[in-house]
Motif scaffolding. Structure first.
Motif, PDB file in Angstrom:
ATOM      1  N   ASP A 137       0.838  -1.187   0.173  1.00  0.00           N
ATOM      2  CA  ASP A 137       0.135   0.045   0.056  1.00  0.00           C
ATOM      3  C   ASP A 137       0.668   1.187  -0.030  1.00  0.00           C
ATOM      4  O   ASP A 137       1.502   1.756   0.984  1.00  0.00           O
ATOM      5  CB  ASP A 137      -0.896   0.011   1.050  1.00  0.00           C
ATOM      6  N   LEU A 138       0.788   1.997  -1.042  1.00  0.00           N
ATOM      7  CA  LEU A 138       1.800   3.158  -1.152  1.00  0.00           C
ATOM      8  C   LEU A 138       1.263   4.276  -0.433  1.00  0.00           C
ATOM      9  O   LEU A 138       2.239   5.355  -0.338  1.00  0.00           O
ATOM     10  CB  LEU A 138       1.957   3.470  -2.611  1.00  0.00           C
ATOM     11  N   SER A 139       0.041   4.210   0.124  1.00  0.00           N
ATOM     12  CA  SER A 139      -0.324   5.321   0.914  1.00  0.00           C
ATOM     13  C   SER A 139      -0.092   4.975   2.283  1.00  0.00           C
ATOM     14  O   SER A 139      -0.590   5.841   3.337  1.00  0.00           O
ATOM     15  CB  SER A 139      -2.156   5.631   0.567  1.00  0.00           C
ATOM     16  N   LEU A 194      -6.661   6.986  -5.606  1.00  0.00           N
ATOM     17  CA  LEU A 194      -5.298   7.061  -5.070  1.00  0.00           C
ATOM     18  C   LEU A 194      -4.454   7.849  -5.726  1.00  0.00           C
ATOM     19  O   LEU A 194      -3.457   8.613  -5.019  1.00  0.00           O
ATOM     20  CB  LEU A 194      -4.566   5.816  -4.901  1.00  0.00           C
ATOM     21  N   LEU A 195      -4.872   8.360  -6.860  1.00  0.00           N
ATOM     22  CA  LEU A 195      -3.851   9.396  -7.482  1.00  0.00           C
ATOM     23  C   LEU A 195      -3.968  10.756  -6.863  1.00  0.00           C
ATOM     24  O   LEU A 195      -3.304  11.629  -6.999  1.00  0.00           O
ATOM     25  CB  LEU A 195      -4.421   9.530  -8.652  1.00  0.00           C
ATOM     26  N   ASP A 196      -5.145  10.848  -5.961  1.00  0.00           N
ATOM     27  CA  ASP A 196      -5.210  12.076  -5.245  1.00  0.00           C
ATOM     28  C   ASP A 196      -4.413  12.116  -3.775  1.00  0.00           C
ATOM     29  O   ASP A 196      -4.482  13.024  -3.261  1.00  0.00           O
ATOM     30  CB  ASP A 196      -6.789  12.633  -4.837  1.00  0.00           C
ATOM     31  N   THR A 205       0.512  11.081  -0.132  1.00  0.00           N
ATOM     32  CA  THR A 205       1.482  10.071   0.347  1.00  0.00           C
ATOM     33  C   THR A 205       1.604   8.905  -0.644  1.00  0.00           C
ATOM     34  O   THR A 205       2.748   8.639  -0.892  1.00  0.00           O
ATOM     35  CB  THR A 205       0.918   9.414   1.689  1.00  0.00           C
ATOM     36  N   TRP A 206       0.558   8.537  -1.106  1.00  0.00           N
ATOM     37  CA  TRP A 206       0.597   7.572  -2.334  1.00  0.00           C
ATOM     38  C   TRP A 206       1.654   8.035  -3.386  1.00  0.00           C
ATOM     39  O   TRP A 206       2.634   7.498  -4.008  1.00  0.00           O
ATOM     40  CB  TRP A 206      -0.656   7.244  -2.829  1.00  0.00           C
TER      41      TRP A 206
END
Length: 301
Positions: free
Chosen positions: A98-100, A140-142, A145-146
């Motif tokens: 999870d990149l976020s 998730l593009l918004d 942190t991601w």
């Protein structure tokens, strides 16, 4: 023909000694955006996968993460690494992280302990007006942190499998333009879920924008998710468009088995892609082996 299958899954929800904590595979009766998964909510291991084609043999393959809700996604990487080591069949691994999340770097470091890890996939497919089709609860593009942690993939020599909807493509293209050092491959044809005139135009515009980025590739995979058992008409049209936008040197074949097995036979997918690629042996070698070999750093057979 020897093939590198650039997108498949292996799993074992029915075997306690192999279970890595699957969630959706044990949730019998719950629908997925691609339909009713009940027939594939069972063990699907390498021997069965390698026997799917009655005509072609697999030189190597790429396992792509299958469940983002695993208690520890690194357990899936360890599971596949062991299968590859014991069998002698080269399986490169695209794991989940999870990149976020705050523990992203730690998860990535533990994934990297396994030599076959080649990249990360976190499905970002989100449609605000269609939650029943969304794989991600938010765009998730918004997520700042991601976005910030995406760059870490390039720092570690890893790629990213990008699964998204056409509505997200222009934003994704603008973001990826700032990260040319991260190799990216678009999963499943760019998810052409809407082939109305407007839907097709949106998909086409987004794919052209992504094709303008030299680090972006595409998987000719996931046909059953969007076209069911029909490999004519729209399936053919989309494949031809992708080959035109990206060229054979940025396209790779993937079966998406066992998910696509819900509607399709393995060799029928191969035949479709072969027909669309045409007779040029160089283009066939690109799509069915060379592009995946380079992108996923698969050694010679």
């Amino acid at each position: 023909m020897k093939i590198i299958d650039a997108h498949h899954h292996l799993w074992a929800p029915q075997s306690p000694d192999l279970d890595v904590g699957y969630v959706w595979l044990k949730d019998i009766g719950a629908m997925k955006p691609f339909g009713d998964p009940t027939p594939i909510q069972r063990d699907y291991l390498l021997e069965e996968f390698l026997a799917e084609s009655q005509i072609h043999s697999l030189d190597a393959s790429v396992h792509v993460q299958a469940d983002p809700r695993l208690p520890d996604p690194v357990a899936e990487t360890a599971f596949v690494q062991k299968i590859s080591d014991v069998s002698g069949h080269p399986i490169m691994i695209v794991g989940f992280a999870d990149l976020s999340a705050g523990d992203f770097e730690d998860t990535l470091a533990r994934h990297r302990a396994y030599p076959n890890l080649r990249g990360i996939r976190q499905i970002i497919s989100h449609l605000a007006d269609h939650p029943e089709l969304s794989f991600a609860a938010r765009n998730l593009l918004d997520d700042l942190t991601w976005r910030a942690q995406f760059a870490a993939l390039g720092d570690h020599g890893l790629g990213f499998d990008l699964q998204l909807y056409p509505e997200q493509m222009m934003q994704a293209a603008a973001f990826l333009a700032d990260h040319p050092g991260v190799p990216v491959v678009i999963d499943h044809l760019g998810s052409p879920y809407d082939m109305s005139q407007a839907g097709y135009a949106l998909w086409s515009e987004g794919m052209r924008a992504l094709a303008a980025l030299p680090q972006v590739h595409v998987k000719l995979s996931g046909y059953a998710m969007f076209f069911g058992a029909d490999l004519t008409g729209d399936a053919s049209r989309v494949t031809q468009d992708i080959l035109t936008f990206f060229g054979s040197k940025r396209c790779m074949f993937g079966s998406n088995f066992p998910v696509d097995r819900l509607h399709l036979i393995y060799d029928d997918i191969v035949d479709l892609v072969l027909a669309e690629v045409g007779q040029d042996p160089g283009a066939r070698n690109d799509v069915f082996g060379d592009v995946a070999r380079k992108f996923y750093r698969i050694g010679p057979s």
